[in-house]
Write a protein that holds these residues in place. Structure first.
Motif: not given
Ligand code: KPL
Length: 342
Positions: A95-105
Motif C-alpha cells: 500500500x506504499x505510495x507510488x514514487x513515479x506513476x506514468x499515465x499512459x492511458x
C-alpha cells in the motif's frame, strides 16, 4: 570538467536513481515503456498496472510477457520478449505510495484511471502524464489532484501499435514502428533513465512548446489515418487517390489544419507558432513513424472511442471560447465521430 568525467558524473547520478516506476495503462506506449526499461535495465523496479479484464495475461500471478518487434527505421530488428512485473489495479499487495506513476492511458481514461489508484498517490508521488492531448486534460488532472502530487508533462513521438488478439494470447505483442523522441518536463534523472532504455529522452523546464508541436502532428496524422484507414506513411497516397483538385493538395490541406492550431496556440499562450515550422515538424513525424498505425487508427480498428475531442476538438473548443472559428478541424471532428455510426 572533461566530457568523459561529465559522462561519468551523469552515469553516477543515474545509478543512484532506483525509484520504483509504475505504469498505468497497458496500451502500446505503456507496454513499450515497460519492456524497454526492463530489457535495458533488467533489475530496475518497474511494474505495470493492469485492469481486471487483463488478468488472464498474468504469468504465475505476477508478471506479463511482452514481445517487442522493431520495424522500419529501428536498427534492432529481432523480436525480443521481456517479462515485466505486473499487478491488477485494486489488488496491489503493498500500500506504499507510488514514487513515479506514468499515465499512459487514452486522454479520456486518465482521470477515471487515476481515481482507481488515488489512495496510493501522495505529495511525494510524481505523476508523469504521457497521454496524447495532455494540453487538454492537464487542468482537469491538476484540479483533481490539487496539492496531492506533482504532475510532469511528457510527450513522445515514438510510434507503436499492438499486434495481438486482445483475448486469446498470454503474450502482449507490440510493434515499435517508428523511432521518435521523448521529452519530459523538469525531471533529469527520469529523462536519463528513459534515454538509457532507448527511448531517446530529454528534459526541459517546460514542455508547453513541444506539446503544441505534438498536438499539431496529432491533429493532422490521427484523424487522417483513421478516416483513410491507413498507416502514417500512406496518408499522401490515399489523399491523392481521392481526386482532389490541384488547388487543394495535401500540403494545402495540412497547412489549413495547422494554421488553425497555430492561431489558437497564439491566442492561448501569447507566443508565435509559425505555420511553416509546425508543418515541417508534422512531416518529420510522418516520416519517422511511416510504418506505424496511429493510435486513432488503432482505436477505430478496435471499435473503441477515439481521442478526437482532446485533439482537433480541443482546438475547436478553445477557438470558440476566443471567438476564433476553426472549420477545418471542426469538419475532421465531425468526420471521425461519424465513423462510430457506420
Ligand atoms: O502520437 C502518435 C499517435 O499515433 O497517437 C504519433 C506520434 C502520430 C505516432 O503515430
Amino acid at each position: 570538467m572533461t566530457s568523459a568525467s561529465q559522462q561519468h558524473a551523469t552515469n553516477a547520478a543515474f545509478f543512484d536513481f532506483q525509484e520504483p516506476i509504475h505504469i498505468l495503462g497497458a496500451g502500446s506506449i505503456g507496454l513499450l515503456w515497460a519492456a524497454s526499461i526492463r530489457s535495458a535495465l533488467p533489475s530496475y523496479p518497474v511494474q505495470l498496472l493492469l485492469r481486471k479484464n487483463h488478468q488472464h495475461r498474468l504469468l504465475g500471478g505476477s508478471k506479463v510477457a511482452i514481445c517487442v518487434q522493431a520495424k522500419h527505421n529501428i536498427t534492432r530488428r529481432a523480436p525480443r520478449t521481456v517479462q515485466v512485473p505486473a499487478a491488477l489495479i485494486g489488488e496491489l499487495n503493498q500500500k506504499r505510495p507510488f514514487q513515479n506513476l506514468f499515465v499512459t492511458t487514452k486522454a479520456h481514461q486518465a482521470l477515471p484511471a487515476l481515481t482507481t489508484v488515488v489512495d496510493r498517490i501522495s505529495p511525494q508521488t510524481r505523476i508523469i502524464l504521457l497521454c496524447n492531448g495532455a494540453l487538454a486534460i492537464r487542468e482537469t488532472l491538476r484540479e483533481f489532484l490539487k496539492e496531492r502530487s506533482r504532475i510532469h508533462l511528457a510527450m513522445t513521438t515514438h510510434g507503436a501499435y499492438r499486434d495481438d488478439d486482445d483475448d486469446d494470447d498470454e503474450l502482449y505483442h507490440v510493434v515499435h514502428a517508428g523511432y521518435g523522441t521523448t521529452s519530459i518536463e523538469d525531471y533529469p534523472a527520469m529523462a536519463h533513465l528513459l534515454d538509457l532504455a532507448g527511448l531517446n529522452c530529454t528534459t526541459s523546464l517546460t514542455l508547453d512548446r513541444e506539446l503544441w508541436y505534438k498536438l499539431a502532428a496529432n491533429c493532422v496524422i490521427n484523424p487522417l489515418t483513421a478516416l483513410y484507414r491507413c498507416r502514417n506513411g500512406d496518408i499522401r497516397r490515399l489523399y491523392e487517390q481521392r481526386n482532389h483538385p490541384p488547388e487543394s493538395s495535401l500540403d494545402v490541406y495540412m497547412m489549413e489544419i495547422v494554421q488553425e492550431v497555430s492561431m489558437v496556440a497564439h491566442q492561448m499562450t501569447g507566443q508565435e507558432y509559425a505555420v511553416e515550422s509546425l508543418q515541417t515538424y508534422v512531416e518529420t513525424v510522418i516520416k519517422a513513424t511511416s510504418a506505424n498505425q496511429s493510435s486513432m487508427f488503432q482505436d477505430v480498428l478496435a471499435g473503441r472511442d477515439t481521442e478526437i475531442d482532446y485533439l482537433n476538438g480541443f482546438i475547436v473548443q478553445q477557438g470558440q471560447q476566443r471567438g476564433l472559428s476553426c472549420p477545418v478541424n471542426q469538419q475532421l471532428v465531425k468526420d471521425v465521430l461519424g465513423l462510430r455510426n457506420r
